[in-house]
Design a protein around this motif. Structure first.
Motif, PDB file in Angstrom:
ATOM      1  N   LYS A  70      41.626  21.240 108.129  1.00  0.00           N
ATOM      2  CA  LYS A  70      41.434  19.932 107.483  1.00  0.00           C
ATOM      3  C   LYS A  70      41.937  18.810 108.379  1.00  0.00           C
ATOM      4  O   LYS A  70      41.315  17.745 108.481  1.00  0.00           O
ATOM      5  CB  LYS A  70      42.184  19.898 106.139  1.00  0.00           C
ATOM      6  CG  LYS A  70      41.565  20.747 105.053  1.00  0.00           C
ATOM      7  CD  LYS A  70      42.357  20.614 103.772  1.00  0.00           C
ATOM      8  CE  LYS A  70      41.807  21.536 102.682  1.00  0.00           C
ATOM      9  NZ  LYS A  70      42.636  21.505 101.470  1.00  0.00           N
TER      10      LYS A  70
ATOM     11  N   PHE B 264      34.413  17.680 106.107  1.00  0.00           N
ATOM     12  CA  PHE B 264      35.041  19.005 106.100  1.00  0.00           C
ATOM     13  C   PHE B 264      34.421  19.862 105.003  1.00  0.00           C
ATOM     14  O   PHE B 264      34.320  19.447 103.848  1.00  0.00           O
ATOM     15  CB  PHE B 264      36.543  18.872 105.863  1.00  0.00           C
ATOM     16  CG  PHE B 264      37.252  20.202 105.758  1.00  0.00           C
ATOM     17  CD1 PHE B 264      37.476  20.974 106.885  1.00  0.00           C
ATOM     18  CD2 PHE B 264      37.686  20.683 104.524  1.00  0.00           C
ATOM     19  CE1 PHE B 264      38.119  22.204 106.793  1.00  0.00           C
ATOM     20  CE2 PHE B 264      38.324  21.912 104.420  1.00  0.00           C
ATOM     21  CZ  PHE B 264      38.549  22.668 105.564  1.00  0.00           C
TER      22      PHE B 264
ATOM     23  N   ALA C  39      39.429  18.046 111.101  1.00  0.00           N
ATOM     24  CA  ALA C  39      38.321  17.232 110.587  1.00  0.00           C
ATOM     25  C   ALA C  39      38.750  15.780 110.453  1.00  0.00           C
ATOM     26  O   ALA C  39      37.996  14.850 110.796  1.00  0.00           O
ATOM     27  CB  ALA C  39      37.847  17.778 109.240  1.00  0.00           C
TER      28      ALA C  39
ATOM     29  N   ARG D  93      34.532  23.911 103.412  1.00  0.00           N
ATOM     30  CA  ARG D  93      35.224  25.208 103.422  1.00  0.00           C
ATOM     31  C   ARG D  93      34.386  26.243 102.685  1.00  0.00           C
ATOM     32  O   ARG D  93      33.867  25.988 101.611  1.00  0.00           O
ATOM     33  CB  ARG D  93      36.591  25.095 102.752  1.00  0.00           C
ATOM     34  CG  ARG D  93      37.354  26.410 102.706  1.00  0.00           C
ATOM     35  CD  ARG D  93      38.664  26.262 101.938  1.00  0.00           C
ATOM     36  NE  ARG D  93      39.254  27.573 101.706  1.00  0.00           N
ATOM     37  CZ  ARG D  93      38.966  28.366 100.698  1.00  0.00           C
ATOM     38  NH1 ARG D  93      38.068  27.987  99.792  1.00  0.00           N
ATOM     39  NH2 ARG D  93      39.549  29.544 100.560  1.00  0.00           N
TER      40      ARG D  93
END
Length: 775
Positions: free
Chosen positions: A366, A376, A369, A378
């Motif tokens: 994170k 970002f 980013a 995930r």
């Protein structure tokens, strides 16, 4: 004489698919040779012929067993010859009869029949059956509409029960087998009852048919009404100059495609699908599939991307704000930024963070980013076992969707996000395919510029995506995937680093989450250090954060209860908040002891200090190993034993000790499994000390593998082991010489407090570790 009147000899006409009752007038077409001959014979005599039905209509030349025995004597009323040799005859049923004998079979079948007696006597039961039958027949006629109302009038006037039964039976649409049962029923009451039952069944079927027809008609009327209204609406909209919803939707899709800046081949495909949608009927299920597909094509960021923030100083500041330590990882990110600034078309690297739980792998992604000013995304790969999760489903399947990669890009709205693939070592596979093989195309820099999703059906360029993967252990990552990645190992934090992380990040975060202010709770540095040493045992800081949260909850309760305005937590009163310490903090031996050596071990939660004990007993040379040791440690113990035997004379040990003594080697905390090559020299030193009677120095710890000739081999986990030695108060650490280069990874404040002895042979270990004066 009466018996003789009931018996007659008549030609037989077998009927196919039709049955004639008494009092019934019907046309029959006759074509078979024997049947034509039977008609001719009947015409010569009294025009009487016996009609009975074949059991199987397909039989062309029926025999005795193919013909029912009960039939009807009929009178030929009219005869007409048709072209082709066929004869059409009009017959009227006269009476029931049963075949007694077959007399002739050629040129026609001649039989001897016995007429069945008729009884028109009325009893109360027969009268009741007649009324019931007439009532049912009237209702049947109303429901079926296959019999004319005039027929009902003529039937109602019949008073003879025999005739009533036969006339009604001739007008019913029954199975031929049921009609034959009625014909064979000689007793009139039995015949009337049978017809009542058959009529009841027929009416039940007709009622069900009526309900079904009503339901179908309603549905058809609704559909026709909707169609009519829709056509009216179209006509009104056309007159007003408005477009209908369908045309407006198609036009809107075309505009979206023009604005989306799609690649040429994707745009062509999208417009082709729009044309298909325009030609489809509105209610077709496939129209929804096409709409969803077009929505996905338009929503994907084919040409949208964020601009990278290539300010290295700012990026370094952000990384330092979010994480303490992790110098190697931060350097790698800053190198990527520097190269990106110089080379505009750098492919996104595939970075893999490998390390124990709680060391900050996900949060680090994170921060990357944020420092790059990228979106970002995930995606957790834990438990993923379906290839379609990565590559999507084909559009032919119900509920088809693109894979998780395409879903993530749509969510990001950018073609160059930081894409985190978490827990890549926890993927599995089954009959639905191998997702790790599907990931190869995603993570291979040579292939991912033409990634093909099964649902999208067009190549998408993933080369600008910065992929970051995480794993707890490297050996569980599939080898082909590992080959495409750049491994960055995060081994864990030192005690000093944990204290700083707790002070700078964890404490502030937990205070905010528990609604506390800085002035309401103060945790001293020594209290944090005690938490780390005695209440947590891990490489990361996840349990440390939970422990701090526990202290915050206790403090919040005290403040709310009015016991205190400000809670001070120190090492002295920490047990009040956290209870008894869960772990024993490793400490060095307090005095030099014979047969006890301090070893250094690596675990997934960091370095550990282990004591290795050896004792000599009277016996016959047996070697006992305890402490739940693995195969590698057992082999190290055997090698140590053999080395000490070979060096017995040099160490001042009786050369035949193995014949008169048993050796027992024990590693404490027997419930915990232990394995690895790090304890070779530790066991050899404990053995040598126990056999020679020389004590081992209390301030010395060691790690290294041993060979039979006494060479010391290098081992791993040096940083974690030295941190454990530092915590335990050890002064001197014996290390293999080949591990010298790993000392650069050790923090300077730890190196300053330790004395390193680098060795190549076991003789050097014993010279350093054993106290020369015997105890």
């Amino acid at each position: 004489m009466e018996q003789q009147e009931n018996v007659r000899q008549l030609p037989l006409l077998p009927l196919r698919g039709v049955l004639v009752f008494p009092y019934m007038v019907i046309h029959l077409d006759v074509g078979r040779d024997r049947s034509v001959a039977a008609i001719d014979e009947a015409m010569i005599n009294d025009r009487e012929i016996f009609l009975t039905m074949q059991k199987e209509a397909q039989t062309d030349e029926p025999n005795e067993e193919d013909i029912y025995t009960t039939g009807t004597v009929a009178e030929i009323k009219q005869l007409l010859k048709l072209p082709g040799g066929t004869i059409r005859v009009l017959v009227e049923g006269v009476a029931r009869a049963r075949i007694k004998h077959y007399l002739e079979k050629e040129p026609y079948i001649k039989v001897e029949i016995e007429l069945q007696p008729e009884s028109n006597e009325k009893s109360v039961e027969i009268e009741a059956l007649m009324r019931s039958l007439v009532d049912k027949f009237e209702r049947y006629v109303k429901m079926s509409k296959k019999v004319s109302p005039e027929t009902v009038v003529s039937v109602v006037t019949i008073e003879e029960p025999e005739r009533l039964a036969d006339v009604i039976a001739s007008h019913l649409s029954l199975k031929l087998t049921d009609k034959q049962r009625v014909l064979e029923a000689v007793d009139v009451s039995e015949r009337l009852e049978l017809l009542c039952n058959l009529l009841a069944n027929e009416m039940e079927i007709l009622e069900l048919e009526r309900k079904i027809n009503m339901r179908v008609r309603k549905q058809m009327e609704k559909t026709q009404k909707e169609y009519y209204l829709r056509e009216q609406m179209k006509a009104i909209q056309k007159e007003l100059g408005d477009k209908d919803d369908r045309a407006a939707e198609v036009e809107e899709l075309r505009e979206k495609i023009e604005k989306a800046r799609l690649p040429k081949e994707v745009k062509e495909k999208a417009l082709k699908e729009v044309d298909r949608l325009d030609k489809m009927p509105p209610m077709v299920a496939e129209a929804t599939v096409v709409r969803n597909y077009l929505d996905w094509l338009v929503a994907l960021p084919w040409s949208k991307q964020t601009k990278d923030r290539l300010d290295i100083e700012l990026a370094e500041k952000i990384l330092n704000e979010d994480h303490y330590g992790l110098k190697e990882v931060k350097d790698r990110i800053l190198e990527y930024l520097a190269i990106r600034k110089l080379a505009k078309k750098l492919k996104g690297p595939i970075i893999c963070f490998v390390g124990p739980p709680g060391v900050g792998k996900t949060s680090l992604a994170k921060s990357i980013a944020r420092s790059l000013n990228r979106k970002f995304i995930r995606m957790s790969l834990g438990g993923v076992r379906d290839e379609a999760e990565i590559r999507g489903h084909r559009r032919t399947y119900v509920g088809a969707m693109p894979g998780r990669v395409m879903q993530g890009l749509r969510q990001a709205g950018s073609r160059n996000p930081v894409f985190l693939m978490d827990e890549i070592d926890k993927m599995s596979m089954d009959f639905r395919g191998d997702p790790s093989s599907a990931l190869l195309e995603v993570l291979d820099p040579e292939q991912n510029h033409t990634f093909s999703d099964h649902y999208i059906e067009n190549s998408f360029d993933l080369s600008q995506v910065l992929f970051i993967t995480t794993a707890n252990v490297q050996y569980n990552i599939p080898r082909p995937l590992l080959d495409r990645m750049e491994i960055i190992y995060i081994g864990g934090y030192t005690e000093h680093e944990k204290v700083k992380i707790a002070e700078k990040h964890l404490l502030k975060k937990q205070l905010d989450e528990h609604g506390l202010e800085d002035k309401q709770l103060d945790i001293s540095e020594n209290a944090l250090r005690k938490m780390i040493r005695e209440y947590t045992r891990e490489s990361g800081v996840r349990n440390l954060e939970r422990t701090i949260a526990t202290v915050c909850r206790k403090a919040a309760r005290d403040i709310v209860a009015g016991k205190s305005d400000r809670v001070l937590v120190s090492a002295g009163n920490l047990e009040k908040y956290l209870g008894i310490p869960q772990y024993r903090f490793g400490v060095a031996e307090k005095e030099d002891v014979v047969g006890v050596t301090t070893g250094l071990a690596w675990t997934q939660v960091g370095g550990e200090v282990l004591s290795v004990e050896a004792t000599v007993l009277k016996g016959k040379g047996g070697l006992t190993l305890t402490g739940k040791l693995g195969d590698v440690m057992k082999e190290s113990a055997q090698a140590s034993f053999s080395y000490v035997r070979s060096k017995a004379a040099d160490l001042g040990i009786k050369e035949n000790f193995h014949e008169t003594s048993d050796i027992h080697i024990h590693v404490p905390e027997g419930a915990i499994p232990k394995d690895g090559p790090s304890a070779g020299i530790t066991m050899a030193t404990a053995l040598a000390s126990s056999l020679s009677g020389k004590a081992v120095r209390k301030d010395v710890a060691m790690t290294g593998e041993i060979t039979l000739r006494g060479r010391v081999l290098p081992v791993g986990g040096i940083k974690e082991k030295l941190l454990a030695a530092h915590r335990a108060g050890v002064k001197t650490v014996i290390l293999p010489r080949d591990n010298k280069r790993q000392l650069e990874e050790v923090p300077t404040n730890v190196k300053r407090k330790l004395n390193f002895v680098l060795v190549e042979h076991m003789d050097e270990v014993l010279a350093e570790a054993l106290v020369n004066d015997a105890h």
